[in-house]
Write an enzyme that holds these catalytic residues in place. Structure first.
Site, PDB file in Angstrom:
ATOM      1  CD  GLU A  13       2.044  -5.211  -1.225  1.00 47.04           C
ATOM      2  OE1 GLU A  13       1.919  -5.053   0.131  1.00 47.04           O
ATOM      3  OE2 GLU A  13       1.827  -6.318  -1.844  1.00 47.04           O
ATOM      4  CD  GLU A  25       4.593  -9.006   0.972  1.00 44.87           C
ATOM      5  OE1 GLU A  25       3.904  -9.620   1.726  1.00 44.87           O
ATOM      6  OE2 GLU A  25       4.713  -7.798   1.027  1.00 44.87           O
TER       7      GLU A  25
END
Ligand code: GLA
Length: 674
Positions: free
Chosen positions: A308, A149
């Protein structure tokens, strides 16, 4: 030899370093019970792999890779560069990120690095190189996962190192000519003229509004710097581990506009995304559907990986709602319905310690005798049943144009109204189209539009000439183009397109406004002409004149009473619509109903407000996905084999309340192109 990705992968982040060896054995047994076939390993392992400068400890990771392989589980291996260890930031505090108001973000959380830091990069590349050298031919390796991320907590850094990097970026953008920067930034205003690039800074907190183009360029620069962190690691991996795809996980969600993922997607071998619902929000599944379509847009239409999401509650919202029974399976299938070829979670085993100990996992604190675990096992079964759809993708006739630069620019300060939110219209139009069964691609304005019947352009505040030409050509060739308010207002430098609003689109739309009439907080106006009874609108109005278009709907009251609110103009073989206000949901539905009727755009069977329907098309087959978010059974007129129940259906599919279905269609639906 490294391995390939599973067809419809199932699993999640695996952080064995948080647990003793006995738990690892249990992990592998339970992973097998749950049908896990892919785990993401080593995301936050830097301090374990390199506990001190020059010391490397790979033994534990070797063991994990071997044991997972022996258990038949493939690995998405992180380069482990996401969170620098304390010894590194202790030695090099100059690598820490700094906020706009000059505060240092100290270690103790994660992502404690400035994206422009050469010290961080040097150490990260050394780690990445060692990982690639050690594991490039490991038989468990299926995918490389760069960092994690990127930009989640450190997207915009204002330190002196960032300032220098920003100046280098600006020199490249403006051909080393400070006069060009002055023109682009409009520095004749407020005595901001620069005499040398050396005087330029990031938009740190200033006495009042910072220069908008400085802010916009800093947003572009920051996105580019983070992408560069990906690219340099990717290049190492391509060199040392050829043939193994490389990804980094995006955060395509409403809350994360800082990274221009539609550009980033072009640099990835396979796109992956993390998506979390805002639990307190009603109808989060609609935001999910939009984000999933946008993620497919970042992947240029190809299948992507859901890297995710959560089985139930997260830990980082003010109040963390647990998912309702069935909700996790619906969320998962919804991602697949919109093009995901993997359903992965953060994380395998819910942590015992640390900031995320209250975040749900595949294996909850309470163990396997839980509803959550039973649903995990059931999801795995559903994914196995639907596995044949992997590799297929959408083939839609409608598009929504989306642009991160327009998002950044649209939401800068000192604009006519803070209530104009960029994703707002896009999501609402997407919702209304989906409720009528219209499949939508969410694409960048530079996308070839020639295959679309309907092109929707929400709040495209900033637009370049090429996109205007492409939209005009699409309308002339027969498409219906629908543009909403506060579009076409500025060019790439955030300079007003003069002559009246909506500047760039006046000619295409056949309208001209001389003044914006933004509505006040809580104010709504009545709009007549969309159907038999009036609807309301808020946020925005303009004193719009017709200049070739016809009025479809008119304001009955408010500051623009009597003026057109929705217009339509025939253009070549097609049509151009302008929607000058923020219609309420009923108004948006009526507008969309009319657009669907007029364009004859394909609609999928069974879709409704709470029934999500999509189609994925493969080489020889197509699959209809139905996700019933409602409390009543959903009837769907589809023929084929329903894969979740293994039953044949002949126009009589009924998806139970809260249920999901995946139908391999028995014949390609009439009218579809091959
Ligand atoms: C992100 C991160 C994960 C974890 C989750 C929690 O997606 O990548 O490491 O922190 O958030 O929701």
């Amino acid at each position: 030899m490294p391995t390939s990705l599973p067809a419809l992968a199932f699993g999640g982040d695996y952080n064995p370093e948080q647990w003793p060896a006995a738990a690892h054995r249990e992990d592998r047994e339970l992973m097998r019970e749950a049908g896990v076939d892919l785990v993401t390993l080593a995301v936050f392992s830097w301090a374990w792999l390199q506990p001190r400068p020059g010391a490397w400890e790979f033994g534990w990771l070797d063991e994990q890779m071997d044991d997972l392989h022996a258990a038949g589980i493939k690995v998405d291996l992180a380069t482990a560069t996401a969170s620098p260890p304390p010894w590194l930031t202790h030695r090099h505090p100059e690598m820490l990120p700094v906020t706009q108001d000059g505060r240092t973000l100290w270690p103790g959380g994660r992502q404690s690095f400035c994206p422009s830091s050469p010290v961080y990069r040097e150490h990260a590349l050394e780690l990445c190189t060692r990982m690639a050298e050690r594991y490039h031919d490991h038989p468990a390796l299926a995918l490389w996962h760069v960092s994690n991320e990127l930009g989640c907590h450190n997207a915009r850094c204002y330190c002196d190192t960032s300032a220098a990097a920003f100046r280098t970026w600006l020199r490249a953008r403006y051909d080393d000519d400070v006069a060009r920067l002055n023109d682009a930034w409009g520095t004749a205003f407020w005595s901001q003229r620069y005499d040398d690039f050396a005087q330029v800074l990031p938009p740190r907190v200033a006495p009042t509004h910072a220069n908008p183009t400085q802010q916009l360029d800093f947003a572009r620069f920051s996105s580019d710097q983070l992408l560069d962190n990906f690219v340099v690691e990717r290049d190492v991996l391509h060199r040392l581990s050829p043939g193994v795809p490389v990804t980094t996980n995006f955060m395509v969600m409403r809350q994360t506009p800082q990274m221009d993922y539609l550009r980033w997607g072009r640099e990835l071998d396979v796109v992956s995304n993390d998506h979390y619902l805002i639990g307190e929000e009603d109808g989060g599944h609609r935001e999910l559907a939009f984000s999933a379509d946008l993620t497919r847009g970042t992947a240029d239409g190809r299948p992507w990986l859901l890297m995710e999401h959560s089985t139930s509650a997260v830990n980082w919202q003010p109040r963390n709602r647990a998912k309702l029974p069935g909700e996790m399976i619906r969320n998962s299938l919804s991602h697949v319905a919109h093009g995901a070829d993997a359903v992965l979670f953060f994380q395998w085993r819910a942590s015992r310690a640390g900031a995320e100990k209250f975040h749900s996992g595949l294996l909850p604190h309470a163990g396997t005798d839980t509803r959550q675990w039973r649903e995990v096992v059931e999801l795995s079964r559903v994914l196995d049943a639907a596995e044949e759809a992997a590799g297929s993708t959408a083939r839609n006739q409608a598009a929504i144009l989306f642009d991160y630069e327009a998002w950044w620019a649209c939401e800068l300060d000192s604009h006519p109204s803070i209530d104009v939110r960029y994703r707002d219209r896009a999501e609402d139009l997407h919702r209304a189209l989906s409720a009528r069964g219209v499949g939508v691609d969410v694409v960048h304005p530079s996308t070839d539009l020639s295959s679309y019947r309907l092109v929707v352009v929400p709040t495209l505040y900033l637009v370049d000439d090429a996109a205007v030409a492409s939209l005009t050509a699409a309308a002339e060739a027969g498409a219906t183009v629908v543009i909403t308010y506060f579009s076409g207002i500025v060019d790439e430098s955030d300079h007003i397109r003069l002559g009246g609003y909506p500047g760039a689109f006046r000619d295409l739309l056949g309208v001209r406004a001389t003044e914006f009439l933004p509505l006040l907080s809580g104010q709504s106006v009545v709009v007549e002409g969309l159907g038999s009874d009036p609807v309301t609108a808020d946020t925005w109005a303009e004193d719009l004149e017709l200049a070739g278009a016809e009025a479809v709907a008119t304001y009955a009251d408010g500051p623009a009473a009597g003026l057109p609110a929705v217009t339509r103009r025939a253009v070549g073989e097609g049509t151009a619509w302008y929607v000058a206000t923020r219609l309420d949901p009923a108004g948006t539905d009526r507008l969309v109903e009319r657009l669907v009727d007029e364009t004859g755009v394909e609609t999928l069977p069974g879709a409704a407000d709470l029934v999500e329907v999509t189609r994925r098309v493969g080489e020889d087959a197509s699959w209809l996905f139905v996700i019933n978010h409602g409390e009543a059974p959903a009837p769907v007129d589809v023929h084929g084999r329903e894969l979740v129940t293994g039953r044949d259906v002949a126009g009589d599919l009924r998806v139970p309340p809260g249920g999901v279905a995946v139908v391999r269609e028995s014949a390609r639906p009439a009218g579809r192109e091959a």
